[in-house]
Every structure is written in structure tokens, then in C-alpha cells.
Design a protein around this motif. Structure first.
Motif, PDB file in Angstrom:
ATOM      1  N   VAL A 182      11.292   4.373  10.439  1.00  0.00           N
ATOM      2  CA  VAL A 182      10.214   5.279  10.852  1.00  0.00           C
ATOM      3  C   VAL A 182       8.854   4.659  10.549  1.00  0.00           C
ATOM      4  O   VAL A 182       7.915   4.781  11.346  1.00  0.00           O
ATOM      5  CB  VAL A 182      10.378   6.662  10.180  1.00  0.00           C
ATOM      6  CG1 VAL A 182       9.183   7.546  10.450  1.00  0.00           C
ATOM      7  CG2 VAL A 182      11.649   7.329  10.651  1.00  0.00           C
ATOM      8  N   MET A 183       8.738   3.969   9.402  1.00  0.00           N
ATOM      9  CA  MET A 183       7.478   3.295   9.085  1.00  0.00           C
ATOM     10  C   MET A 183       7.135   2.235  10.127  1.00  0.00           C
ATOM     11  O   MET A 183       5.977   2.110  10.539  1.00  0.00           O
ATOM     12  CB  MET A 183       7.577   2.608   7.719  1.00  0.00           C
ATOM     13  CG  MET A 183       7.247   3.487   6.553  1.00  0.00           C
ATOM     14  SD  MET A 183       7.372   2.623   4.980  1.00  0.00           S
ATOM     15  CE  MET A 183       6.555   1.101   5.262  1.00  0.00           C
ATOM     16  N   MET A 184       8.133   1.470  10.549  1.00  0.00           N
ATOM     17  CA  MET A 184       7.887   0.427  11.546  1.00  0.00           C
ATOM     18  C   MET A 184       7.480   1.031  12.887  1.00  0.00           C
ATOM     19  O   MET A 184       6.620   0.503  13.582  1.00  0.00           O
ATOM     20  CB  MET A 184       9.131  -0.456  11.709  1.00  0.00           C
ATOM     21  CG  MET A 184       9.473  -1.255  10.464  1.00  0.00           C
ATOM     22  SD  MET A 184       8.135  -2.301   9.901  1.00  0.00           S
ATOM     23  CE  MET A 184       8.101  -3.505  11.190  1.00  0.00           C
ATOM     24  N   ARG A 185       8.082   2.159  13.240  1.00  0.00           N
ATOM     25  CA  ARG A 185       7.708   2.841  14.481  1.00  0.00           C
ATOM     26  C   ARG A 185       6.254   3.319  14.407  1.00  0.00           C
ATOM     27  O   ARG A 185       5.490   3.201  15.369  1.00  0.00           O
ATOM     28  CB  ARG A 185       8.651   4.010  14.740  1.00  0.00           C
ATOM     29  CG  ARG A 185       8.446   4.607  16.103  1.00  0.00           C
ATOM     30  CD  ARG A 185       9.395   5.738  16.433  1.00  0.00           C
ATOM     31  NE  ARG A 185      10.657   5.667  15.728  1.00  0.00           N
ATOM     32  CZ  ARG A 185      11.266   6.730  15.203  1.00  0.00           C
ATOM     33  NH1 ARG A 185      10.721   7.912  15.288  1.00  0.00           N
ATOM     34  NH2 ARG A 185      12.425   6.617  14.593  1.00  0.00           N
ATOM     35  N   THR A 186       5.867   3.851  13.247  1.00  0.00           N
ATOM     36  CA  THR A 186       4.484   4.301  13.063  1.00  0.00           C
ATOM     37  C   THR A 186       3.517   3.116  13.140  1.00  0.00           C
ATOM     38  O   THR A 186       2.435   3.225  13.724  1.00  0.00           O
ATOM     39  CB  THR A 186       4.345   5.016  11.713  1.00  0.00           C
ATOM     40  OG1 THR A 186       5.247   6.119  11.674  1.00  0.00           O
ATOM     41  CG2 THR A 186       2.936   5.520  11.496  1.00  0.00           C
ATOM     42  N   ALA A 187       3.905   1.993  12.558  1.00  0.00           N
ATOM     43  CA  ALA A 187       3.048   0.803  12.612  1.00  0.00           C
ATOM     44  C   ALA A 187       2.890   0.300  14.044  1.00  0.00           C
ATOM     45  O   ALA A 187       1.793  -0.094  14.453  1.00  0.00           O
ATOM     46  CB  ALA A 187       3.626  -0.294  11.723  1.00  0.00           C
ATOM     47  N   ARG A 188       3.980   0.310  14.819  1.00  0.00           N
ATOM     48  CA  ARG A 188       3.875  -0.094  16.226  1.00  0.00           C
ATOM     49  C   ARG A 188       2.975   0.861  17.006  1.00  0.00           C
ATOM     50  O   ARG A 188       2.200   0.431  17.863  1.00  0.00           O
ATOM     51  CB  ARG A 188       5.267  -0.143  16.867  1.00  0.00           C
ATOM     52  CG  ARG A 188       6.032  -1.399  16.550  1.00  0.00           C
ATOM     53  CD  ARG A 188       7.270  -1.532  17.414  1.00  0.00           C
ATOM     54  NE  ARG A 188       8.232  -0.461  17.186  1.00  0.00           N
ATOM     55  CZ  ARG A 188       9.223  -0.503  16.303  1.00  0.00           C
ATOM     56  NH1 ARG A 188       9.387  -1.566  15.549  1.00  0.00           N
ATOM     57  NH2 ARG A 188      10.049   0.515  16.172  1.00  0.00           N
ATOM     58  N   SER A 247     -11.048  -0.625  21.883  1.00  0.00           N
ATOM     59  CA  SER A 247     -11.723  -1.414  20.863  1.00  0.00           C
ATOM     60  C   SER A 247     -12.202  -0.470  19.769  1.00  0.00           C
ATOM     61  O   SER A 247     -12.712   0.606  20.029  1.00  0.00           O
ATOM     62  CB  SER A 247     -12.920  -2.155  21.469  1.00  0.00           C
ATOM     63  OG  SER A 247     -13.858  -1.237  21.971  1.00  0.00           O
ATOM     64  N   PHE A 248     -12.008  -0.899  18.540  1.00  0.00           N
ATOM     65  CA  PHE A 248     -12.380  -0.087  17.389  1.00  0.00           C
ATOM     66  C   PHE A 248     -13.594  -0.688  16.718  1.00  0.00           C
ATOM     67  O   PHE A 248     -13.751  -1.897  16.628  1.00  0.00           O
ATOM     68  CB  PHE A 248     -11.248  -0.040  16.361  1.00  0.00           C
ATOM     69  CG  PHE A 248     -10.093   0.805  16.789  1.00  0.00           C
ATOM     70  CD1 PHE A 248     -10.139   2.169  16.656  1.00  0.00           C
ATOM     71  CD2 PHE A 248      -8.956   0.232  17.327  1.00  0.00           C
ATOM     72  CE1 PHE A 248      -9.071   2.941  17.028  1.00  0.00           C
ATOM     73  CE2 PHE A 248      -7.891   0.996  17.715  1.00  0.00           C
ATOM     74  CZ  PHE A 248      -7.953   2.360  17.563  1.00  0.00           C
ATOM     75  N   GLU A 249     -14.432   0.186  16.237  1.00  0.00           N
ATOM     76  CA  GLU A 249     -15.536  -0.215  15.386  1.00  0.00           C
ATOM     77  C   GLU A 249     -15.342   0.526  14.077  1.00  0.00           C
ATOM     78  O   GLU A 249     -15.019   1.701  14.070  1.00  0.00           O
ATOM     79  CB  GLU A 249     -16.884   0.191  16.000  1.00  0.00           C
ATOM     80  CG  GLU A 249     -17.203  -0.525  17.286  1.00  0.00           C
ATOM     81  CD  GLU A 249     -18.510  -0.029  17.875  1.00  0.00           C
ATOM     82  OE1 GLU A 249     -19.179   0.808  17.255  1.00  0.00           O
ATOM     83  OE2 GLU A 249     -18.859  -0.480  18.964  1.00  0.00           O
ATOM     84  N   ALA A 307       0.465   2.619  15.792  1.00  0.00           N
ATOM     85  CA  ALA A 307      -0.915   2.347  15.388  1.00  0.00           C
ATOM     86  C   ALA A 307      -1.426   1.062  16.032  1.00  0.00           C
ATOM     87  O   ALA A 307      -2.584   0.990  16.458  1.00  0.00           O
ATOM     88  CB  ALA A 307      -1.014   2.254  13.876  1.00  0.00           C
ATOM     89  N   GLN A 308      -0.571   0.046  16.119  1.00  0.00           N
ATOM     90  CA  GLN A 308      -0.976  -1.214  16.740  1.00  0.00           C
ATOM     91  C   GLN A 308      -1.235  -1.028  18.227  1.00  0.00           C
ATOM     92  O   GLN A 308      -2.192  -1.580  18.773  1.00  0.00           O
ATOM     93  CB  GLN A 308       0.095  -2.284  16.520  1.00  0.00           C
ATOM     94  CG  GLN A 308      -0.291  -3.645  17.023  1.00  0.00           C
ATOM     95  CD  GLN A 308      -1.471  -4.229  16.261  1.00  0.00           C
ATOM     96  OE1 GLN A 308      -1.555  -4.070  15.054  1.00  0.00           O
ATOM     97  NE2 GLN A 308      -2.367  -4.866  16.967  1.00  0.00           N
ATOM     98  N   ALA A 309      -0.404  -0.237  18.886  1.00  0.00           N
ATOM     99  CA  ALA A 309      -0.608   0.022  20.315  1.00  0.00           C
ATOM    100  C   ALA A 309      -1.909   0.773  20.542  1.00  0.00           C
ATOM    101  O   ALA A 309      -2.639   0.494  21.488  1.00  0.00           O
ATOM    102  CB  ALA A 309       0.567   0.807  20.881  1.00  0.00           C
TER     103      ALA A 309
END
Length: 107
Positions: free
Chosen positions: A86-92, A102-104, A94-96
Motif C-alpha cells: 500500500v505504501m508503494m502504491r501511495t508513492a506511485r 509542475s510544483f513550486e 504521489a509521483q504521478a
């Protein structure tokens, strides 16, 4: 004959057009430092909940069946694996989201 357009009026019109175009453009997404901390806490909680559920199920089965702590160990490891998944799914996710726009950073 036709008169030539007034350059001052054309400049004013151009500036109004630029201003209108600027107001229609979406603002870049701004990520605060609290959003990153919130995501980190979410991932930690997901891992802890997975382990706790596995521990609880294993302990319950061991209590009901009167066995050695075989189910406790087995389900705790399965809970850990589920929490990491589940952590890896959340990380993916967030990455997507980060790749999408674009983030500032903002303090």
C-alpha cells in the motif's frame, strides 16, 4: 480613405488582450511543506496499520486454535507485506501527481 489606426489605442488593446489571456491560464500548483509531511505520515500509518492488523488476526487465530504463535508470525509478516504494498502504491500515486503538474514549494 481609411485612416491608419492609432498606435496608442492598439497598445492599450494589446495589453488588455494579454491581461485577459493571463487571467484564463491556470495557476501552477503550489505544494506546501505540510502536504509532503502529510503524505509521509499517511505512508507510515499505512505500514503500521498493516502490521497491526496482521498481528491482531494472527493472535486471534492462535488464541482460537490454541496453536503456537505460528499464525501470529505468519500474519504479522503478511501484514507487513500488505503495508509495504500500500505504501508503494501511495508513492506511485504521489509521483504521478508530481509528474502531471509542475510544483513550486512554498514555506
Amino acid at each position: 480613405m481609411a485612416e491608419e489606426p492609432d498606435p496608442k489605442r492598439l497598445e492599450e488593446l494589446q495589453s488588455r488582450i494579454e491581461e485577459a489571456r493571463g487571467s484564463l491560464q491556470p495557476k501552477p500548483r503550489v505544494e506546501s511543506k505540510y502536504e509532503s509531511a502529510s503524505m509521509a505520515w499517511r505512508m507510515v500509518i499505512e505500514l503500521v496499520v498493516g502490521i497491526a492488523l496482521g498481528f491482531g488476526i494472527g493472535y486471534g487465530l492462535d488464541s482460537l486454535l490454541g496453536t503456537l504463535p505460528i499464525f501470529l508470525v505468519l500474519f504479522t509478516l503478511l501484514g507487513f507485506g500488505a503495508g509495504v504494498n500500500v505504501m508503494m502504491r501511495t508513492a506511485r500515486e504521489a509521483q504521478a501527481k508530481a509528474d502531471k503538474g509542475s510544483f513550486e514549494t512554498r514555506d
